[in-house]
Design a protein around this motif. Sequence first.
Motif, PDB file in Angstrom:
ATOM      1  N   ARG A  56       0.824  -1.200   0.000  1.00 15.44           N
ATOM      2  CA  ARG A  56       0.000   0.000   0.000  1.00 15.44           C
ATOM      3  C   ARG A  56       0.861   1.254   0.000  1.00 15.44           C
ATOM      4  NH1 ARG A  56      -4.160  -2.165  -2.200  1.00 15.44           N
ATOM      5  NH2 ARG A  56      -4.993  -3.936  -1.035  1.00 15.44           N
ATOM      6  N   GLN A  57       0.202   2.359  -0.257  1.00  7.93           N
ATOM      7  CA  GLN A  57       0.906   3.638  -0.204  1.00  7.93           C
ATOM      8  C   GLN A  57       1.451   3.853   1.212  1.00  7.93           C
ATOM      9  OE1 GLN A  57       1.827   5.975  -2.188  1.00  7.93           O
ATOM     10  NE2 GLN A  57       0.594   5.878  -4.052  1.00  7.93           N
ATOM     11  N   SER A  94       3.474   3.298 -10.815  1.00 11.15           N
ATOM     12  CA  SER A  94       2.332   2.401 -10.947  1.00 11.15           C
ATOM     13  C   SER A  94       2.801   0.956 -10.764  1.00 11.15           C
ATOM     14  CB  SER A  94       1.697   2.573 -12.333  1.00 11.15           C
ATOM     15  OG  SER A  94       0.795   1.515 -12.602  1.00 11.15           O
ATOM     16  N   ARG A 151       7.112  10.548   1.446  1.00 15.07           N
ATOM     17  CA  ARG A 151       6.668  10.857   0.092  1.00 15.07           C
ATOM     18  C   ARG A 151       5.811   9.733  -0.472  1.00 15.07           C
ATOM     19  NH1 ARG A 151      11.324  12.519  -3.909  1.00 15.07           N
ATOM     20  NH2 ARG A 151      11.948  10.363  -3.402  1.00 15.07           N
ATOM     21  N   ARG A 152       4.741  10.098  -1.138  1.00 14.48           N
ATOM     22  CA  ARG A 152       3.847   9.101  -1.716  1.00 14.48           C
ATOM     23  C   ARG A 152       4.487   8.465  -2.954  1.00 14.48           C
ATOM     24  NH1 ARG A 152      -1.229   8.742  -0.194  1.00 14.48           N
ATOM     25  NH2 ARG A 152      -1.939   8.076  -2.262  1.00 14.48           N
ATOM     26  N   ARG A 153       4.185   7.213  -3.153  1.00 11.97           N
ATOM     27  CA  ARG A 153       4.720   6.490  -4.296  1.00 11.97           C
ATOM     28  C   ARG A 153       4.031   6.957  -5.578  1.00 11.97           C
ATOM     29  NH1 ARG A 153       3.667   1.521  -2.689  1.00 11.97           N
ATOM     30  NH2 ARG A 153       1.629   1.486  -3.682  1.00 11.97           N
ATOM     31  N   LYS A 154       4.814   7.291  -6.586  1.00  5.11           N
ATOM     32  CA  LYS A 154       4.281   7.722  -7.871  1.00  5.11           C
ATOM     33  C   LYS A 154       4.318   6.611  -8.919  1.00  5.11           C
ATOM     34  CE  LYS A 154       5.533  12.584  -7.215  1.00  5.11           C
ATOM     35  NZ  LYS A 154       6.291  13.747  -7.787  1.00  5.11           N
ATOM     36  N   ARG A 160       2.252   5.446   4.708  1.00  9.15           N
ATOM     37  CA  ARG A 160       1.495   6.414   5.502  1.00  9.15           C
ATOM     38  C   ARG A 160       2.312   7.666   5.792  1.00  9.15           C
ATOM     39  NH1 ARG A 160      -0.794   3.329  10.621  1.00  9.15           N
ATOM     40  NH2 ARG A 160      -1.658   5.448  10.933  1.00  9.15           N
TER      41      ARG A 160
END
Length: 272
Positions: free
Chosen positions: A36-37, A47, A42-45, A39
């Motif tokens: 999952r992304q 795909s 930096r958010r995963r970009k 928490r």
Amino acid sequence: MAWTPFTRRHHDRSRMRYASDLTDREWGLIEPFMPRQPRLGRRRKTSLRAVMDAIFYLLQSGCQWALLPHDFPPKSTVYHYFKRFCRDGTWRRIHDALYCRTRRLEGREEQPSFAIIDSQSVKTGPDARLDIGYDAGKKIKGRKRHILVDTLGMLLKAEVHSAGIQDRDGAALVFDRLVNRFPFIEKICGDGGYQGPTVEEASPRSMEIVKRNQAGFQVLPKRWIVERTLAWLGINRRMAKDFERFSGTSLAFIQTAMIKLMTRRLARYPLS
């Protein structure tokens, strides 16, 4: 033609770029096992669907990591996730879940009661390190793929070791802790190479030996099932030889090949 960034290639799924790409239904079977992304941070970009498409493309086409097409994520990113899935057990979890669903699809119990064992000696590539030997019977220098399958040809367990290790000794690696995962196996079938006290001591269940009665080609009862599974693996050009540096990577590609096979079968005939 302008280069299309990998971040855009999944916006339009009206057509697949490559034959190895996942369909929406196939991706739906794999997506629940993806990380999952995070928490925090930096958010995963990237795909993860594009990552899985790239891994299946490499497996089916047999290309090198550096030769992945540019509409996939960077090869370093794809390789990072492939190795991460090896370390954290993601490949194993996906395989085990799909295996149970495939058994149910065929009207079988999730736990098999019969297994067939066989091995395949393959040449190694120039970058191979460790676990390399010479199979005097097949006259091949490289590694040996040792697999155990059920009556559907689905993989139960696999090991990759030196081709210099005889089948009766390699079988002990496959049988190790087998009943912990498949406690209801009652009998294991193999060819004449698994005959003798060494295999009998290592095997957790009774062995059934199916021998060849004539020279040349002959379809042998039960043994053809495991030989068909080896042929399924060989459809993927990455497995035409053992191109991997380490045997652990070869083992991961065996699991990945079976995941691809089961995903397509389940997506074609979805469970009710």
